[in-house]
Design a protein around this motif. Structure first.
Motif, short mmCIF file in Angstrom:
data_model
loop_
_atom_site.label_atom_id
_atom_site.label_comp_id
_atom_site.label_asym_id
_atom_site.label_seq_id
_atom_site.Cartn_x
_atom_site.Cartn_y
_atom_site.Cartn_z
N THR A 1 0.82 -1.21 0.00
CA THR A 1 0.00 0.00 0.00
C THR A 1 0.86 1.26 0.00
O THR A 1 0.67 2.16 -0.83
CB THR A 1 -0.93 0.01 1.23
N ALA A 2 1.81 1.34 0.92
CA ALA A 2 2.70 2.51 0.97
C ALA A 2 3.57 2.59 -0.27
O ALA A 2 3.82 3.68 -0.81
CB ALA A 2 3.57 2.44 2.24
N GLN A 3 4.03 1.44 -0.76
CA GLN A 3 4.85 1.43 -1.97
C GLN A 3 4.04 1.92 -3.18
O GLN A 3 4.56 2.62 -4.06
CB GLN A 3 5.39 0.03 -2.22
N SER A 4 2.77 1.53 -3.24
CA SER A 4 1.91 2.00 -4.34
C SER A 4 1.69 3.51 -4.26
O SER A 4 1.65 4.20 -5.29
CB SER A 4 0.56 1.27 -4.29
N LEU B 1 4.76 5.11 -5.58
CA LEU B 1 4.76 5.01 -7.04
C LEU B 1 3.87 6.08 -7.65
O LEU B 1 4.23 6.71 -8.66
CB LEU B 1 4.28 3.62 -7.46
N GLY B 2 2.71 6.32 -7.05
CA GLY B 2 1.82 7.37 -7.55
C GLY B 2 2.44 8.74 -7.46
O GLY B 2 2.32 9.56 -8.39
N ILE B 3 3.15 9.03 -6.34
CA ILE B 3 3.82 10.32 -6.20
C ILE B 3 4.89 10.49 -7.27
O ILE B 3 5.03 11.57 -7.87
CB ILE B 3 4.45 10.44 -4.79
N LEU B 4 5.65 9.43 -7.53
CA LEU B 4 6.69 9.51 -8.55
C LEU B 4 6.10 9.76 -9.93
O LEU B 4 6.60 10.60 -10.69
CB LEU B 4 7.50 8.21 -8.55
N LYS C 1 -0.77 15.54 -5.64
CA LYS C 1 0.07 14.38 -5.35
C LYS C 1 -0.61 13.46 -4.35
O LYS C 1 -0.54 12.23 -4.47
CB LYS C 1 1.42 14.84 -4.81
N MET C 2 -1.28 14.05 -3.36
CA MET C 2 -1.97 13.24 -2.36
C MET C 2 -3.11 12.45 -2.97
O MET C 2 -3.31 11.27 -2.68
CB MET C 2 -2.49 14.14 -1.24
N ILE C 3 -3.87 13.09 -3.87
CA ILE C 3 -5.00 12.40 -4.50
C ILE C 3 -4.52 11.25 -5.37
O ILE C 3 -5.06 10.13 -5.33
CB ILE C 3 -5.84 13.41 -5.32
N VAL C 4 -3.47 11.50 -6.17
CA VAL C 4 -2.94 10.44 -7.02
C VAL C 4 -2.35 9.31 -6.18
O VAL C 4 -2.55 8.12 -6.46
CB VAL C 4 -1.88 11.01 -7.99
N ALA C 5 -1.63 9.67 -5.12
CA ALA C 5 -1.06 8.66 -4.23
C ALA C 5 -2.15 7.83 -3.57
O ALA C 5 -2.01 6.60 -3.43
CB ALA C 5 -0.18 9.32 -3.17
N ALA C 6 -3.26 8.47 -3.17
CA ALA C 6 -4.37 7.73 -2.57
C ALA C 6 -5.00 6.77 -3.57
O ALA C 6 -5.35 5.63 -3.22
CB ALA C 6 -5.41 8.71 -2.04
N ALA C 7 -5.12 7.23 -4.83
CA ALA C 7 -5.70 6.36 -5.86
C ALA C 7 -4.82 5.14 -6.13
O ALA C 7 -5.31 4.01 -6.19
CB ALA C 7 -5.91 7.16 -7.15
N THR C 8 -3.52 5.35 -6.27
CA THR C 8 -2.63 4.21 -6.52
C THR C 8 -2.53 3.31 -5.29
O THR C 8 -2.41 2.09 -5.42
CB THR C 8 -1.23 4.70 -6.92
N SER D 1 -1.43 7.55 1.97
CA SER D 1 -0.92 8.53 1.01
C SER D 1 -0.58 9.85 1.70
O SER D 1 0.43 10.48 1.36
CB SER D 1 -1.96 8.77 -0.09
N LEU D 2 -1.38 10.27 2.67
CA LEU D 2 -1.09 11.51 3.39
C LEU D 2 0.24 11.41 4.13
O LEU D 2 1.04 12.35 4.12
CB LEU D 2 -2.22 11.81 4.38
N ILE D 3 0.48 10.28 4.75
CA ILE D 3 1.71 10.10 5.52
C ILE D 3 2.91 10.00 4.59
O ILE D 3 3.96 10.62 4.83
CB ILE D 3 1.60 8.84 6.41
N VAL D 4 2.80 9.25 3.50
CA VAL D 4 3.92 9.11 2.57
C VAL D 4 4.25 10.45 1.92
O VAL D 4 5.42 10.81 1.77
CB VAL D 4 3.59 8.04 1.50
N VAL D 5 3.23 11.20 1.55
CA VAL D 5 3.46 12.51 0.93
C VAL D 5 4.13 13.47 1.90
O VAL D 5 5.02 14.25 1.53
CB VAL D 5 2.12 13.10 0.43
N THR D 6 3.75 13.41 3.18
CA THR D 6 4.23 14.40 4.16
C THR D 6 5.56 14.02 4.78
O THR D 6 6.48 14.85 4.87
CB THR D 6 3.18 14.60 5.27
#
Length: 317
Positions: free
Chosen positions: A82-85, A88-91, A105-112, A232-237
């Motif tokens: 989940t975190a890796q996905s 990947l979305g952020i990248l 970035k958060m929205i895309v990361a949440a979707a992936t 996604s919020l945590i990975v982005v931040t």
């Protein structure tokens, strides 16, 4: 609830201590008398401490929900892809739309992240229920594949250094204005507590949930949404932080049993305590330099997890 007040007091004490740990020395007695010290607290120290607490509580709550959805106590978002996905979305969004704001970035990361979690749940649904250890093994393999794909894309596009910032969680860059999205994690944790009884029933299995009148699909989608958005919020931040969602729910389950509503306050407080303690260790062990909290948690979390595997579980009263 079983001395949770003691844990809250300990968390408050650590938060106060965290405010006075840093390269610039600040006196406890006269910090409010110097405008520079006041700015330091408001811009850096307080936001960082709040970010650590929100991150720890959210990771622990997400891990508890993940274990209910997967019906396995050996999984967490960072160990099943989940975190890796999300990374990947952020990248991908950074490569395709470099000027995108943080919310995009958060929205895309949440979707992936949601896609990655749905793929994992679809894979484990085909595994035999008599082999629970296959679930974390499949999760680790899937997470490794997603992470390898992320590294490959980053290598091909000269983004390895950028990608590394999302794979190792740390709080040194947290300032006022750069952590506020984490408050949404707190809202999601409250939402999880509101529907905790439904997640507890989900942990009994699909057939049992449907027989008890629960809308199984709707609750699973809600769980996926909470997990994907929190991750996604945590990975982005702050980046990826391991083991919190794995060890904390298991500790709370040993104390409080499988009732998620009863154990969730413990989960949130213990998660915040664990991450804040590791953050302080990372700041103090090689002062004035700082070790990322993800590295400290990787060491401490592995020992705690091994202890949980071999220690005799206590019966919840």
């Amino acid at each position: 609830m079983k001395n949770i007040g003691v844990a809250i007091v300990a968390l408050f004490a650590l938060c106060c201590f965290s405010l006075f740990v840093g390269v610039q020395e600040v006196s406890i007695t006269d910090w409010w008398q110097d405008p520079q010290n006041t700015d330091l607290f408001l811009i850096s120290r307080i936001p960082r401490t709040l970010a650590v607490v929100l991150t720890g509580a959210s990771l622990a709550v997400s891990g508890a929900v993940m274990q209910m959805l997967a019906r396995n106590s050996f999984v967490e978002p960072s160990s099943v892809g989940t975190a890796q996905s999300a990374a990947l979305g952020i990248l991908l969004v950074t490569l395709l739309y470099p000027a995108s704001p943080l919310i995009v970035k958060m929205i895309v990361a949440a979707a992936t992240a949601m896609i990655g979690m749905a793929v994992f749940l679809a894979m484990i649904s085909r595994l035999p229920v008599t082999s629970p250890l296959l679930v974390p093994l499949v999760g680790l393999i899937f997470a490794g594949i997603v992470e390898a794909l992320t590294v490959f894309i980053a290598f091909q596009t000269d983004m390895l250094q950028f990608q590394g910032t999302w794979m190792s969680g740390e709080f040194s860059g947290i300032l006022r204005g750069r952590y506020e999205l984490l408050w949404l994690c707190g809202v999601l944790a409250i939402l999880t507590y509101i529907v905790a009884d439904q997640f507890t029933i989900i942990g009994m299995g699909k057939d049992a949930s449907i027989n008890l009148g629960l809308n199984y699909k709707q609750v699973v989608i809600l769980g996926l949404f909470i997990l994907a958005l929190s991750t996604s919020l945590i990975v982005v931040t702050v980046g990826m932080i391991p083991f919190v969602g794995l060890v904390v729910p298991n500790i709370a389950r040993r104390m409080m049993g499988d009732n998620l509503r009863a154990s969730l306050p413990w989960v949130a407080v213990l998660g915040a305590l664990l991450v804040l303690t590791c953050d302080l260790i990372g700041r103090l062990i090689h002062f004035p330099y700082e070790i990322p909290v993800g590295t400290v948690l990787g060491v401490i979390g592995s020992f705690v997890f091994l202890y949980l595997l071999y220690a005799r579980p206590a019966h919840a009263r």
